[in-house]
Design a protein around this motif. Structure first.
Motif, PDB file in Angstrom:
ATOM      1  N   PHE A 148      -4.945   1.021  -0.280  1.00  0.00           N
ATOM      2  CA  PHE A 148      -3.755   1.859  -0.496  1.00  0.00           C
ATOM      3  C   PHE A 148      -3.058   1.602  -1.830  1.00  0.00           C
ATOM      4  O   PHE A 148      -2.308   2.451  -2.293  1.00  0.00           O
ATOM      5  CB  PHE A 148      -2.770   1.706   0.661  1.00  0.00           C
ATOM      6  N   THR A 149      -3.295   0.463  -2.448  1.00  0.00           N
ATOM      7  CA  THR A 149      -2.686   0.215  -3.764  1.00  0.00           C
ATOM      8  C   THR A 149      -3.564   0.723  -4.905  1.00  0.00           C
ATOM      9  O   THR A 149      -3.121   0.736  -6.049  1.00  0.00           O
ATOM     10  CB  THR A 149      -2.382  -1.277  -3.972  1.00  0.00           C
ATOM     11  N   ASN A 150      -4.767   1.146  -4.609  1.00  0.00           N
ATOM     12  CA  ASN A 150      -5.653   1.724  -5.620  1.00  0.00           C
ATOM     13  C   ASN A 150      -5.386   3.227  -5.697  1.00  0.00           C
ATOM     14  O   ASN A 150      -5.706   3.969  -4.767  1.00  0.00           O
ATOM     15  CB  ASN A 150      -7.111   1.453  -5.261  1.00  0.00           C
ATOM     16  N   GLN A 151      -4.800   3.673  -6.788  1.00  0.00           N
ATOM     17  CA  GLN A 151      -4.415   5.083  -6.926  1.00  0.00           C
ATOM     18  C   GLN A 151      -5.605   6.036  -6.944  1.00  0.00           C
ATOM     19  O   GLN A 151      -5.442   7.239  -6.744  1.00  0.00           O
ATOM     20  CB  GLN A 151      -3.566   5.260  -8.189  1.00  0.00           C
ATOM     21  N   GLU A 152      -6.813   5.528  -7.163  1.00  0.00           N
ATOM     22  CA  GLU A 152      -8.006   6.380  -7.121  1.00  0.00           C
ATOM     23  C   GLU A 152      -8.339   6.820  -5.692  1.00  0.00           C
ATOM     24  O   GLU A 152      -9.034   7.806  -5.499  1.00  0.00           O
ATOM     25  CB  GLU A 152      -9.200   5.651  -7.718  1.00  0.00           C
ATOM     26  N   ASN A 153      -7.861   6.064  -4.726  1.00  0.00           N
ATOM     27  CA  ASN A 153      -8.132   6.399  -3.328  1.00  0.00           C
ATOM     28  C   ASN A 153      -7.021   7.300  -2.808  1.00  0.00           C
ATOM     29  O   ASN A 153      -5.886   6.878  -2.686  1.00  0.00           O
ATOM     30  CB  ASN A 153      -8.216   5.121  -2.490  1.00  0.00           C
ATOM     31  N   ASN A 154      -7.366   8.527  -2.503  1.00  0.00           N
ATOM     32  CA  ASN A 154      -6.342   9.472  -2.059  1.00  0.00           C
ATOM     33  C   ASN A 154      -6.334   9.681  -0.547  1.00  0.00           C
ATOM     34  O   ASN A 154      -5.507  10.413  -0.037  1.00  0.00           O
ATOM     35  CB  ASN A 154      -6.500  10.808  -2.782  1.00  0.00           C
ATOM     36  N   TYR A 155      -7.223   9.050   0.165  1.00  0.00           N
ATOM     37  CA  TYR A 155      -7.310   9.225   1.609  1.00  0.00           C
ATOM     38  C   TYR A 155      -6.107   8.577   2.281  1.00  0.00           C
ATOM     39  O   TYR A 155      -5.876   7.377   2.146  1.00  0.00           O
ATOM     40  CB  TYR A 155      -8.619   8.613   2.105  1.00  0.00           C
ATOM     41  N   TRP A 156      -5.325   9.345   2.973  1.00  0.00           N
ATOM     42  CA  TRP A 156      -4.130   8.929   3.710  1.00  0.00           C
ATOM     43  C   TRP A 156      -3.054   8.295   2.821  1.00  0.00           C
ATOM     44  O   TRP A 156      -2.165   7.617   3.325  1.00  0.00           O
ATOM     45  CB  TRP A 156      -4.461   8.002   4.877  1.00  0.00           C
ATOM     46  N   GLN A 157      -3.118   8.494   1.520  1.00  0.00           N
ATOM     47  CA  GLN A 157      -2.046   8.008   0.641  1.00  0.00           C
ATOM     48  C   GLN A 157      -0.738   8.688   1.036  1.00  0.00           C
ATOM     49  O   GLN A 157      -0.707   9.885   1.314  1.00  0.00           O
ATOM     50  CB  GLN A 157      -2.367   8.297  -0.830  1.00  0.00           C
ATOM     51  N   GLY A 158       0.342   7.949   1.077  1.00  0.00           N
ATOM     52  CA  GLY A 158       1.645   8.489   1.437  1.00  0.00           C
ATOM     53  C   GLY A 158       1.854   8.718   2.921  1.00  0.00           C
ATOM     54  O   GLY A 158       2.904   9.194   3.339  1.00  0.00           O
ATOM     55  N   SER A 159       0.885   8.369   3.732  1.00  0.00           N
ATOM     56  CA  SER A 159       0.976   8.577   5.182  1.00  0.00           C
ATOM     57  C   SER A 159       1.773   7.450   5.838  1.00  0.00           C
ATOM     58  O   SER A 159       2.064   6.422   5.225  1.00  0.00           O
ATOM     59  CB  SER A 159      -0.428   8.609   5.792  1.00  0.00           C
ATOM     60  N   LEU A 160       2.097   7.650   7.101  1.00  0.00           N
ATOM     61  CA  LEU A 160       2.734   6.600   7.891  1.00  0.00           C
ATOM     62  C   LEU A 160       1.893   5.327   7.867  1.00  0.00           C
ATOM     63  O   LEU A 160       2.424   4.226   7.728  1.00  0.00           O
ATOM     64  CB  LEU A 160       2.946   7.075   9.334  1.00  0.00           C
ATOM     65  N   LEU A 161       0.576   5.460   7.970  1.00  0.00           N
ATOM     66  CA  LEU A 161      -0.303   4.288   7.954  1.00  0.00           C
ATOM     67  C   LEU A 161      -0.204   3.557   6.621  1.00  0.00           C
ATOM     68  O   LEU A 161      -0.108   2.332   6.585  1.00  0.00           O
ATOM     69  CB  LEU A 161      -1.746   4.687   8.240  1.00  0.00           C
ATOM     70  N   ALA A 162      -0.236   4.294   5.532  1.00  0.00           N
ATOM     71  CA  ALA A 162      -0.139   3.668   4.198  1.00  0.00           C
ATOM     72  C   ALA A 162       1.200   2.944   4.050  1.00  0.00           C
ATOM     73  O   ALA A 162       1.241   1.779   3.618  1.00  0.00           O
ATOM     74  CB  ALA A 162      -0.301   4.708   3.108  1.00  0.00           C
ATOM     75  N   GLU A 163       2.271   3.601   4.423  1.00  0.00           N
ATOM     76  CA  GLU A 163       3.592   2.985   4.314  1.00  0.00           C
ATOM     77  C   GLU A 163       3.708   1.745   5.186  1.00  0.00           C
ATOM     78  O   GLU A 163       4.225   0.711   4.759  1.00  0.00           O
ATOM     79  CB  GLU A 163       4.682   4.005   4.663  1.00  0.00           C
ATOM     80  N   TYR A 164       3.239   1.842   6.411  1.00  0.00           N
ATOM     81  CA  TYR A 164       3.271   0.701   7.332  1.00  0.00           C
ATOM     82  C   TYR A 164       2.451  -0.456   6.756  1.00  0.00           C
ATOM     83  O   TYR A 164       2.914  -1.603   6.733  1.00  0.00           O
ATOM     84  CB  TYR A 164       2.704   1.144   8.690  1.00  0.00           C
ATOM     85  N   THR A 165       1.256  -0.162   6.284  1.00  0.00           N
ATOM     86  CA  THR A 165       0.373  -1.194   5.746  1.00  0.00           C
ATOM     87  C   THR A 165       1.008  -1.902   4.556  1.00  0.00           C
ATOM     88  O   THR A 165       0.976  -3.136   4.470  1.00  0.00           O
ATOM     89  CB  THR A 165      -0.976  -0.566   5.338  1.00  0.00           C
ATOM     90  N   LEU A 166       1.568  -1.141   3.654  1.00  0.00           N
ATOM     91  CA  LEU A 166       2.110  -1.723   2.426  1.00  0.00           C
ATOM     92  C   LEU A 166       3.400  -2.513   2.656  1.00  0.00           C
ATOM     93  O   LEU A 166       3.796  -3.283   1.789  1.00  0.00           O
ATOM     94  CB  LEU A 166       2.305  -0.643   1.382  1.00  0.00           C
TER      95      LEU A 166
END
Length: 169
Positions: A148-166
């Motif tokens: 999720f910290t790699n901006q090249e990966n757009n899968y689920w970026q900005g999602s609840l999962l990404a936010e929770y993980t970070l």
């Protein structure tokens, strides 16, 4: 510990997925003390992106293609992320009742599905299902943070999962 041994194999699959710029989920299906099938998330970020090639499904297809007569109730699925509803119910419908996972899926995890409140087909499964969460959670969480910290990966970026993980320590 036996669960950690098999989860490390699933983590190897997840690390390979991450190296391939895929969502870092890995799975291993074990019978007794023998790992029988491996899977990693595929097609999460390219022109063939889909929601079918989850690590658990990839491993299950491989296993059933090679050993269709295996005693499925003797199988345990090890996954680096809690199986989603699709993967969880697919495993249940295929006779698998043992699940071990590393990192909880705050957005789409399926293991808390209230089977007793569903159709009769699922109600009969609930007493048999065994779920063990958070085996090597930190190791899995680190892979998801890297994704999720790699901006090249757009899968689920900005999602609840990404936010929770970070926000996980």
């Amino acid at each position: 510990m036996q669960h950690e041994t098999y989860m490390r194999l699933a983590l190897q699959q997840a690390q390979q997925a991450l190296a391939d710029n895929e969502f870092p989920v890995g799975a291993v299906i074990v019978a007794g003390n023998e790992p029988l099938a491996f899977g990693k998330r595929e097609n999460s970020r390219n022109e063939t992106a889909n929601e079918l090639d989850h690590a658990e499904i990839v491993a299950l297809r491989d296993l059933l293609g090679r050993r269709p007569d295996i005693d499925r109730q003797a199988l345990t699925v090890y996954s680096t992320m809690e199986p989603c509803l699709m993967c969880y119910t697919t495993m249940l419908l295929n006779g698998i009742r043992n699940f071990v996972y590393a990192y909880e899926d705050a957005m789409g995890g399926g293991t808390n599905l209230p089977l007793m409140h569903l159709a009769p087909l699922y109600q009969t499964m609930e007493p048999e299902v065994r779920i063990l969460p958070h085996i090597l959670r930190r190791e899995s969480l680190d892979l998801f943070k890297a994704f999720f910290t790699n901006q090249e990966n757009n899968y689920w970026q900005g999602s609840l999962l990404a936010e929770y993980t970070l926000t996980q320590p």
